[in-house]
Design a protein around this motif. Structure first.
Motif, PDB file in Angstrom:
ATOM      1  N   ILE A 263       0.842  -1.194   0.000  1.00  0.00           N
ATOM      2  CA  ILE A 263       0.000   0.000   0.000  1.00  0.00           C
ATOM      3  C   ILE A 263       0.871   1.236   0.000  1.00  0.00           C
ATOM      4  O   ILE A 263       1.725   1.413   0.877  1.00  0.00           O
ATOM      5  N   ALA A 265       1.067   4.673   1.083  1.00  0.00           N
ATOM      6  CA  ALA A 265       0.328   5.427   2.095  1.00  0.00           C
ATOM      7  C   ALA A 265       0.303   6.917   1.770  1.00  0.00           C
ATOM      8  O   ALA A 265       0.966   7.370   0.839  1.00  0.00           O
ATOM      9  N   ALA A 270       1.236   7.408   8.318  1.00  0.00           N
ATOM     10  CA  ALA A 270       0.299   6.346   7.952  1.00  0.00           C
ATOM     11  C   ALA A 270       1.045   5.084   7.533  1.00  0.00           C
ATOM     12  O   ALA A 270       0.633   3.973   7.864  1.00  0.00           O
ATOM     13  N   GLY A 273       2.052   3.389  10.523  1.00  0.00           N
ATOM     14  CA  GLY A 273       0.854   2.975  11.257  1.00  0.00           C
ATOM     15  C   GLY A 273       0.249   1.716  10.665  1.00  0.00           C
ATOM     16  O   GLY A 273      -0.081   0.769  11.378  1.00  0.00           O
ATOM     17  N   MET A 274       0.101   1.696   9.345  1.00  0.00           N
ATOM     18  CA  MET A 274      -0.446   0.495   8.690  1.00  0.00           C
ATOM     19  C   MET A 274       0.467  -0.703   8.932  1.00  0.00           C
ATOM     20  O   MET A 274      -0.002  -1.824   9.156  1.00  0.00           O
ATOM     21  N   LEU A 276       2.413  -1.188  11.475  1.00  0.00           N
ATOM     22  CA  LEU A 276       2.236  -1.631  12.856  1.00  0.00           C
ATOM     23  C   LEU A 276       0.931  -2.409  13.000  1.00  0.00           C
ATOM     24  O   LEU A 276       0.886  -3.448  13.661  1.00  0.00           O
ATOM     25  N   GLY A 277      -0.131  -1.902  12.373  1.00  0.00           N
ATOM     26  CA  GLY A 277      -1.430  -2.575  12.454  1.00  0.00           C
ATOM     27  C   GLY A 277      -1.360  -3.992  11.899  1.00  0.00           C
ATOM     28  O   GLY A 277      -1.882  -4.937  12.483  1.00  0.00           O
ATOM     29  N   SER A 278      -0.676  -4.121  10.753  1.00  0.00           N
ATOM     30  CA  SER A 278      -0.551  -5.440  10.142  1.00  0.00           C
ATOM     31  C   SER A 278       0.232  -6.379  11.062  1.00  0.00           C
ATOM     32  O   SER A 278      -0.156  -7.525  11.289  1.00  0.00           O
TER      33      SER A 278
END
Lengths: 590, 337
Positions: A263, A265, A270, A273-274, A276-278
C-alpha cells in the motif's frame, strides 16, 4: 594475473536517458568478466542539471569510489571546469565539441573532441531522440577506448529497443562514436586501453556461463530478502532513495506470486501505522523510508517498543539534516534510529554492508522483529541501496540453504499473560486476534496482564523487561566480523557502506608493510566483549563512518571499555567513501 | 469459546468506565454492546482500535473477550487500515474523537475513507478536548463558547460532508442519547462491506454542556432534525409500507434481520446529491441526524480485496512456509531481474 584499475567519469545532463545507457554499458562489461562497480552521482531534480556516473574497473574487486579518473566523458558544459580537477594528467577525454570548451582541457594530450550534434542531427527525429542517441555515441567511443569491437553493445541495444528503426538508429550512433574514437587512437598512435580477460569473453559472448557475480542494487535484494523472510505487507511513502525498495518489493511480489499486500500510504505517519497494524494482527510487515520519514515515524516506534509489537523500518539513508542532499549518501541516522522516539529505549539496528547483506538482513529483520516483538531498523544507505554492485553468485546460493520465514509460536492458554516473561529473556508469548486469548494493547502504562497501570513497580518492571529483551537479542542478531592480526598497529572499526573501502585499505597498507586488523559491526546492540578485546589488542583503533558527529564512535565509547586509544575518522560530503582519501587521513593518524 | 451458541449480554461486557458520570461516550459503549449482541458477532472475531482522548478509552468498556488496541493520537485510521486489510477475517471497530479525527488525524481519516477500508469508523463528537480540559476542537461551531466564555473564531469541519465527498458509501450522524435509532444504525454499520462512518454527537458533561455550547445535551435535543425512522424486523415479517409521503429502505443485517429505514419521499438514501444538500443546509439550529447516504455496491478495488484469502488460509498456503529453503537464489534473481 593481469592488473587493472581504471576509473571512468561520465558527466551528462540528467533527464536525457544517460543513466539507463550507462547501466547497459557496465552490465555488458560485467558480463564479460570485468570487475566493475558503477556509482550514480545524480542531482535532486528530474531534468536539466548535470549528472555524473562513475565506474571503476578493478581486478582486486575494490569497490570504493576512485579519487581520480583515467577516462572522462564530458557532455555537460556547467560541470566541465569542476570535473577537470578530478582527472589524471594522462587521462583520455571524450568531449562534445558543441560545448565549445576545448580550452578547459588545454593541459591534456589525449582529448578527442567532436561534434555530437553533427552525428545525431540526421539520425534523431526529435530533440528528445537526438539526446538519447548522443548517449550511444559516447558509449561507442568508450567501447573503442576499452579496446572492444564496434558491435560490443549490439545485443543489449537490440534487447533494449523493440522497434526495428530505433534499434538501427542506436546501433548507428554507437558505431559512429566507435569509429571516431578508433580513428583518434590510430592518429595519435595510442594503444587502446585494453582490459584483460576480454579476449576470452569476446569469443563466447553467445554461450556465457552463469556469471560468477550478479550486478544488482541493495534495494532490490533487500526487498527480496524481506519477502523471503516472510514479509506479507508493505506500506510505504515515496522518498528518495528508498522508493526503489518499495518498487522492487512490488516487482518480486508479482513475479514470484507471493501474495503480499503493498500500500502506498498518504504519508510516513500512515505508512508506519499500517505496518504496525498489520504486525499487530499477525501479518509480518515492514515499511521503507529515509531519514525524514523516520522523523515522522518516531512516535509509532515508541508505541511498538513499549507495547511490544513487531515493526521493521528499512531506512535507506541520505544526507541530512532536514531535506539535506536527497540524492547523496550518508550514515547519519545511526543514533537517531538506535534511540528513536521519546522516553527511554534502545532498538535493534541492522547494518548491512553490501547488497548481499541487504538480502540476509532483510530476511532476519522480519523474523527477529516477530520473535522479540520490538522495532527493528535496517540502516542501508543510498550508495548500497541504489548503485549497482557485483554480488557473488556463490554467496547468494549459500544463503539459499538458510531457513527463511520462521513463524512465531502462538499461545492458546487461558492464563495467557500478554507481557509475561516465562523464559527470563524478556520475550512474552504471542496471542493473535481471532486466534488466541484476547488482551488489550496500549502505549500507556500496563502490567504483565496488559491492564492499565500507573503503579511505580509495574512501570519499573516493564522497563527492566524491555532492556533485558533488547540484550537477549544479541544471540540472534548478526555478529561482528573480525579479521584480527596480532601484529597489527591499527585496528579499523567500521560498518555499513563504509566497509567497502576495507580491502583496498588493507592493500594500501600492505604496500607500506603496515599490518591492520578490521572489525565490521553488523548490528546494534553492540557485542561489547568482542569490541572490548579488539580495542585492547590494538595500540590504536580507528572508527570510520560517513557522518560528521562520530555517531558510532560515540556509541562504542558509551558501551565499551578500553576506548582511550580509539580515534574517530568521521566525515561525509555526500559522495560515497573513497579508500584513497581515507588512507591519506589514516597515514596522518598512525 | 462461544462457537454455535447464542451470545448473551455477558459475552460483550467490558471494564468499568472511567469517564465522567453522564458522559455521552458511556451511552455509546452501551449501544455498541447492544448492537453487537443483536448482530450476534463473536467477540473473538472482533477487534477494537482507538486513538487517544476520552473517546479512545471506549474500547475497554465493551467486549473484553475481543483484542483491543488503544494506539496513539490521530493514528487510529492507518493502524486500523493495516489490521483490516491484513485480516479480512476480522470485524474491525475504530473509535475516535473529534480531536483525534478532525485535527491531528484528518489526513488518516480522509485516506481511510478513500480506500473504503472495511470497518466501522465511529467519531464520538463533542466539539471539545476533554482530557486537556476544555479547548475547542475542529468540529466546534463558530461563535459557540467554551466553558470559560471564550468564543470560537473558526468554522467547524463537517466530517459527514468530508466523508461523502471522499466517496464513503455509508455516511451517518446520530445523537448518543437516541438508542432507538443508534443501535440499529450500528447494526447496519457492522453489516456494511466497506467503511461505515458514524459521527456520534456525544456531549461532554465536564466542558461542553453549558448554554454557549452547540454540542450540549439540550442544544442537540432541541435542534436535531431526525429525518428518518429505524425499525428492525425479522426477515419473515418483511413487508414495505411506501406511501406518497414516506419511502422505506431495507438494509440487510448479519443474522436474517432487516432494518427498515423510512423517510420523506423527497429524500433518497441512495442519492448522493440529496445527501450533500442536506448536509450543506445544516446549521447550529438544524442538525440533521440519520443515515445520509448508503450504497452497498462494490467498487472495483473492493472486489479485489474480497478475493484476498483469509489470514489463516494465507499462512497455510503461503508460498514461503516455515523453514522453506529457496533454491538457486542466483538463478532466481537472473530470471526475474
Amino acid at each position: 594475473m593481469n592488473i587493472y584499475d581504471m576509473s571512468t567519469l561520465i558527466t551528462t545532463v540528467n533527464g536525457t536517458g544517460s543513466s539507463t545507457s550507462n547501466e547497459l554499458f557496465i552490465k555488458e562489461l560485467h558480463s564479460r568478466g570485468i570487475e566493475v562497480l558503477g556509482k550514480n552521482i545524480f542531482p535532486s531534480n528530474i531534468a536539466g542539471l548535470p549528472t555524473s556516473f562513475s565506474f571503476r574497473c578493478n581486478n582486486h574487486s575494490f569497490l570504493s569510489l576512485a579519487s581520480s579518473y583515467q577516462i572522462y566523458i564530458g557532455l555537460s558544459k556547467e560541470k566541465l571546469a569542476e570535473d577537470v580537477k578530478l582527472l589524471d594528467t594522462n587521462a583520455v577525454i571524450i568531449l562534445n565539441a558543441d560545448l565549445k570548451s576545448d580550452d578547459i582541457f588545454g593541459d591534456f594530450s589525449s582529448v578527442c573532441s567532436f561534434s555530437f550534434r553533427s552525428i545525431v542531427k540526421d539520425l534523431g527525429e526529435s530533440l528528445r531522440e537526438r539526446k538519447l542517441l548522443s548517449n550511444m555515441v559516447y558509449l561507442g567511443g568508450l567501447a573503442a577506448l576499452f579496446g572492444f569491437e564496434s558491435n560490443f553493445l549490439n545485443q543489449r541495444i537490440e534487447k533494449r529497443f523493440s522497434k526495428k528503426d530505433l534499434q538501427l538508429k542506436n546501433l548507428k550512433a554507437f558505431s559512429e562514436g566507435w569509429n571516431i574514437v578508433k580513428k583518434f587512437l590510430e592518429l595519435t598512435a595510442q594503444d587502446h586501453l585494453l582490459l584483460p580477460n576480454q579476449e576470452n569473453y569476446k569469443k563466447n559472448t553467445k554461450e556465457q556461463p552463469l556469471p560468477k557475480s550478479v550486478l544488482i542494487d541493495g534495494n532490490s535484494l533487500g526487498a527480496l530478502g524481506s519477502l523471503h523472510g516472510g514479509a506479507s505487507f508493505l506500506s510505504w511513502y515515496p522518498i528518495t532513495p528508498s522508493t526503489s525498495f518499495a518498487e522492487s518489493f512490488i516487482h518480486w511480489n508479482n513475479q514470484l506470486k507471493l501474495q503480499a499486500q503493498t500500500i502506498q500510504a498518504e504519508d510516513e505517519l500512515a505508512a508506519v501505522g499500517m505496518t504496525l497494524g498489520s504486525n499487530w494482527s499477525g501479518s509480518p510487515a515492514l515499511t521503507c523510508t529515509s531519514g525524514p520519514g523516520i522523523s515522522l515515524m518516531s512516535e509509532t516506534v515508541g508505541l511498538s517498543y513499549f507495547a511490544e509489537i513487531p515493526l521493521v523500518i528499512w531506512d535507506v539513508q541520505r544526507v541530512g539534516p532536514s531535506t539535506g542532499l536527497p540524492t547523496r549518501t550518508q550514515q547519519s541516522d545511526l543514533k537517531f534510529a538506535f534511540q528513536n522516539s521519546h522516553g527511554d529505549g534502545e532498538h535493534i539496528v541492522f547494518l548491512p554492508s553490501s547488497p548481499l547483506e541487504c538480502y540476509s538482513h532483510g530476511s532476519q529483520a522480519i523474523n527477529i522483529s516477530q520473535k522479540y516483538k520490538t522495532p527493528v531498523f535496517v540502516l542501508s544507505d543510498l550508495d548500497i541501496g541504489m548503485n549497482l554492485w557485483p554480488v557473488s553468485s556463490n554467496e547468494l546460493n549459500e544463503l539459499s540453504d538458510k531457513p527463511h520465514f520462521i513463524p512465531v509460536e502462538l499461545d492458546f492458554d487461558s492464563d495467557f499473560k500478554a507481557y509475561g516473561d516465562p523464559n527470563n529473556s524478556g520475550i512474552s508469548k504471542t496471542s493473535l486476534p481471532g486466534i488466541g486469548p484476547a488482551y488489550f494493547t496500549r502505549g500507556s502504562g500496563h502490567n504483565e496482564n496488559a491492564m492499565y497501570s500507573e503503579r511505580p513497580d509495574d512501570y519499573l518492571n516493564k522497563m527492566r523487561k524491555l532492556k533485558k529483551k533488547h540484550l537477549s537479542a544479541l544471540v540472534d542478531i548478526p555478529q561482528p566480523e573480525v579479521k584480527m592480526n596480532l601484529k597489527a598497529q591499527v585496528g579499523i572499526i567500521s560498518f555499513g557502506s563504509s566497509t567497502q573501502i576495507l580491502s583496498e585499505l588493507e592493500h594500501l597498507f600492505k604496500l607500506q608493510h603496515t599490518l591492520v586488523s578490521t572489525l565490521i559491526i553488523k548490528a546494534l546492540p553492540l557485542h561489547v566483549s568482542t569490541l572490548d578485546s579488539f580495542l585492547k589488542n590494538h595500540p590504536t583503533a580507528v572508527v570510520i563512518e560517513q557522518n560528521a558527529d562520530s555517531q558510532m564512535f560515540q556509541i562504542i565509547k558509551e558501551k565499551c571499555h578500553n576506548t582511550e586509544n580509539m580515534v574517530s575518522l568521521a566525515s561525509s560530503n555526500g559522495l560515497p567513501i573513497s579508500a584513497q582519501e581515507i588512507f591519506s587521513q589514516l597515514e596522518q593518524i598512525i | 469459546m462461544i462457537e454455535n451458541k447464542t451470545l448473551t449480554n455477558k459475552d460483550f461486557l467490558g471494564l468499568k468506565s472511567t469517564l465522567c458520570t453522564g458522559c455521552g461516550h458511556d451511552s455509546i459503549s452501551v449501544h455498541i454492546k447492544k448492537a453487537l449482541l443483536n448482530s450476534q458477532i463473536n467477540p473473538k472475531n472482533l477487534v477494537k482500535v482507538s486513538g487517544i482522548g476520552c473517546s479512545s478509552k471506549l474500547p475497554t468498556y465493551f467486549s473484553s473477550d475481543s483484542h483491543g488496541f488503544n494506539t496513539i493520537h490521530g493514528r487510529m485510521a492507518p493502524i486500523a487500515t493495516g489490521i483490516a486489510l491484513s485480516r479480512p477475517d476480522l470485524k474491525v471497530i475504530g473509535l475516535s474523537g473529534d480531536g483525534d479525527t478532525a485535527s491531528i488525524g484528518l489526513g488518516g481519516f480522509a485516506h481511510l475513507i478513500r480506500r473504503d477500508v472495511p470497518m466501522v469508523y465511529i467519531v464520538a463528537n463533542n466539539g471539545v478536548y476533554g482530557l486537556t480540559k476544555g479547548q475547542f476542537s475542529a468540529t466546534a461551531d463558530k461563535k459557540s463558547t467554551s466553558k470559560s466564555g471564550t468564543e470560537n473564531p473558526l468554522p467547524p469541519i463537517n466530517l459527514c460532508l468530508m466523508a461523502l465527498q471522499l466517496g464513503c458509501r455509508f455516511v451517518s450522524r446520530m445523537f448518543s442519547g437516541d438508542p432507538k435509532r443508534l443501535v440499529p444504525l450500528l447494526e447496519a454499520a457492522l453489516a456494511h462491506n466497506g467503511t461505515a462512518f458514524i459521527d456520534i454527537l456525544s456531549p461532554c458533561v465536564a466542558y461542553a454542556n453549558h448554554s454557549g455550547s452547540t454540542k450540549s445535551y439540550d442544544h442537540i435535543q432541541n435542534n436535531q432534525s431526525s429525518f428518518q425512522d429505524f425499525n428492525v424486523i425479522n426477515e419473515t415479517d418483511a413487508h414495505t409500507w411506501d406511501s406518497e409521503e414516506q419511502k422505506t429502505y431495507d438494509l440487510k443485517l448479519n443474522n436474517n434481520r432487516t432494518i427498515k429505514i423510512s423517510q420523506s419521499s423527497n429524500d433518497d438514501i441512495n442519492d448522493k446529491n440529496k445527501a450533500f444538500l442536506k448536509l450543506l443546509e445544516e446549521d447550529r439550529c438544524n442538525i440533521p441526524t440519520g443515515l445520509f447516504y448508503h450504497n452497498s455496491g462494490l467498487p472495483e478495488s473492493k472486489k479485489m480485496e474480497q478475493t484476498h484469502k483469509s489470514f489463516l488460509e494465507k499462512m497455510k498456503n503461503s508460498k514461503i512456509s516455515s523453514n522453506q529453503k529457496i533454491s538457486h537464489l542466483n538463478q532466481l534473481i537472473l530470471n526475474h531481474l
